[in-house]
Design a protein around this motif. Structure first.
Motif, short mmCIF file in Angstrom:
data_model
loop_
_atom_site.label_atom_id
_atom_site.label_comp_id
_atom_site.label_asym_id
_atom_site.label_seq_id
_atom_site.Cartn_x
_atom_site.Cartn_y
_atom_site.Cartn_z
N ALA A 4 44.59 21.52 40.28
CA ALA A 4 44.50 21.15 38.86
C ALA A 4 43.17 21.55 38.48
CB ALA A 4 44.59 19.60 38.85
N LEU A 5 42.88 21.76 37.31
CA LEU A 5 41.40 22.49 36.87
C LEU A 5 40.62 21.36 35.96
CD1 LEU A 5 42.73 26.00 35.70
CD2 LEU A 5 41.32 25.24 37.59
N GLY A 6 40.26 20.31 36.51
CA GLY A 6 39.02 19.47 35.77
C GLY A 6 37.92 20.14 36.40
N ALA A 7 36.97 19.52 35.77
CA ALA A 7 35.59 19.98 36.16
C ALA A 7 34.79 18.94 37.01
CB ALA A 7 35.03 20.32 34.65
N ALA A 8 34.01 19.42 37.96
CA ALA A 8 33.38 18.61 38.74
C ALA A 8 33.97 17.65 39.76
CB ALA A 8 32.28 17.96 37.90
N SER A 237 41.01 22.40 31.78
CA SER A 237 42.25 21.52 31.73
C SER A 237 42.43 20.74 30.25
CB SER A 237 42.14 20.72 32.84
OG SER A 237 42.39 21.16 34.03
N GLY A 238 43.82 20.77 30.08
CA GLY A 238 43.85 19.83 28.76
C GLY A 238 43.83 20.71 27.54
N ARG A 260 47.17 23.91 35.65
CA ARG A 260 47.04 24.13 37.08
C ARG A 260 46.52 25.60 37.09
NH1 ARG A 260 48.85 20.26 40.45
NH2 ARG A 260 48.81 21.63 42.32
N GLY A 261 45.73 25.97 38.03
CA GLY A 261 45.47 27.52 38.38
C GLY A 261 45.41 27.71 39.76
N THR A 262 45.49 29.14 39.89
CA THR A 262 45.54 29.72 41.12
C THR A 262 43.93 30.25 41.66
OG1 THR A 262 47.70 30.17 41.25
CG2 THR A 262 46.30 31.14 42.80
N MET A 263 43.26 29.76 42.53
CA MET A 263 41.80 30.45 42.67
C MET A 263 41.67 31.08 44.04
SD MET A 263 39.88 27.06 41.11
CE MET A 263 41.08 25.51 41.82
N GLY A 274 50.85 25.82 32.66
CA GLY A 274 50.87 24.62 31.66
C GLY A 274 52.26 23.91 31.93
N ALA A 275 52.34 22.61 31.91
CA ALA A 275 53.63 21.97 32.03
C ALA A 275 54.23 22.07 30.50
CB ALA A 275 53.36 20.62 32.26
N ALA A 276 55.64 22.31 30.69
CA ALA A 276 56.69 22.31 29.62
C ALA A 276 56.69 21.01 28.84
CB ALA A 276 57.98 23.14 29.73
N LEU A 277 56.66 20.79 27.55
CA LEU A 277 56.51 19.52 26.97
C LEU A 277 57.95 18.91 26.87
CD1 LEU A 277 54.26 20.22 24.09
CD2 LEU A 277 53.71 19.18 26.21
N THR A 278 58.14 18.14 27.73
CA THR A 278 59.55 17.15 27.94
C THR A 278 59.72 16.13 27.27
OG1 THR A 278 58.76 15.94 29.70
CG2 THR A 278 59.42 18.10 30.27
N GLU A 279 61.07 15.66 27.19
CA GLU A 279 61.46 14.38 26.44
C GLU A 279 60.44 13.32 26.75
OE1 GLU A 279 63.33 12.39 23.29
OE2 GLU A 279 63.21 14.46 24.09
#
Length: 291
Positions: A4-8, A237-238, A260-263, A274-279
């Motif tokens: 997941a691509l949060g910072a810090a 992220s976001g 998310r990202g691959t690093m 990015g997650a698909a927007l679901t119900e």
């Protein structure tokens, strides 16, 4: 490595209440005031120039001109005192107070003792640009994610909504504008504008960056995701994935957010999903105006 691509930091909130379909955290008035006091302009710029930041992006480019409608930087603190940032976007709502971000920006799992890490000092700065807050700093009075989101180890339904306090009586949607959001079924490839505030050596989170890349839909037994080779670093992220984006108006339609990202071992991001927007996420969004 996928992450997941949060910072810090990657963080989790301690939920104040959990309904059958969403988990909601409410923030007291005193804690909102503390958040606004915590995030001074100097603190917002704390990562600039750090030597251990990821390398500068090669595909992503610094955004030129005004920040598009509703987009901004999200700040938070994971107790016992680790600051972090993500990206969020104001979306239409009945309250005019709602922003959309990634679930892992407010729910990051557990510490090494299996205890939830409390998140505090949540503020959103629409239009953020090199320490400037042209529309004000908005404290979060609540945030929520779908009960189908199980934390940063999962990319499914990695979305969250934020309810923001007005500033000087003005709602965030009125002062910063919004981006539309759609849950429509889309083609398997979509021309996409991705926006985010990567905390990399390029700008240390101080500037909005963008990628204009085709996003490709992938589905397996676990996840439904959109994928690109955009290289925005943590902090993005976001950030919104926009289709039909019009540079003249600064508006498009959100169909996902960076999850998310691959690093590489050197911290270089090689792709984003990015997650698909679901119900379940649709239901979360439709109730966000009530927070």
């Amino acid at each position: 490595m996928s992450a997941a691509l949060g910072a810090a930091t990657v963080v989790v909130a301690t939920p104040a209440s959990a309904a059958d379909d969403q988990v909601v955290t409410t923030v007291s008035e005193a804690d909102r005031a503390a958040a606004l006091a915590h995030w001074t302009p100097e603190r917002m710029r704390q990562w600039v120039g750090e030597e251990d930041l990821p390398p500068a992006e090669k595909i992503g480019r610094e955004w030129e001109g005004s920040v598009p409608s509703g987009v901004g930087r999200l700040f938070f603190t994971a107790q016992p005192g680790v600051d972090g940032s993500c990206t969020a976007t104001v979306v239409p709502s009945s309250s005019k107070d709602v922003a959309l971000t990634a679930g892992h920006c407010v729910n990051g799992g557990l510490d090494r003792f299996d205890n939830p890490i409390k998140i505090v000092n949540v503020v959103f700065v629409p239009g953020y640009d090199h320490g400037e807050a042209p529309h004000g700093v908005f404290a979060a009075r609540a945030f929520a994610w779908s009960s189908t989101y199980s934390g940063p180890m999962s990319g499914a339904d990695d979305d969250a909504v934020l309810a923001l306090d007005p500033v000087d009586g003005r709602h965030v949607a009125d002062v910063a504008g919004t981006q539309d959001i759609s849950f429509d079924k889309l083609p398997s490839t979509v021309d996409t504008t991705m926006l985010g505030y990567p905390v990399s050596k390029a700008a240390g989170g101080e500037a909005l960056f963008s990628c204009e890349q085709p996003a490709t839909f992938k589905e397996n037994s676990v996840n439904k995701t959109w994928n690109t080779d955009c290289d925005l670093a943590g902090g993005s992220s976001g950030g919104p994935w926009l289709r039909n984006f019009d540079p003249a108006t600064g508006k498009g339609t959100i169909f996902s957010v960076t999850s998310r990202g691959t690093m590489t071992e050197d911290g270089v991001t090689t792709d984003l999903s990015g997650a698909a927007l679901t119900e379940p996420v649709r239901k979360l969004y439709e109730r966000a105006g009530e927070l």
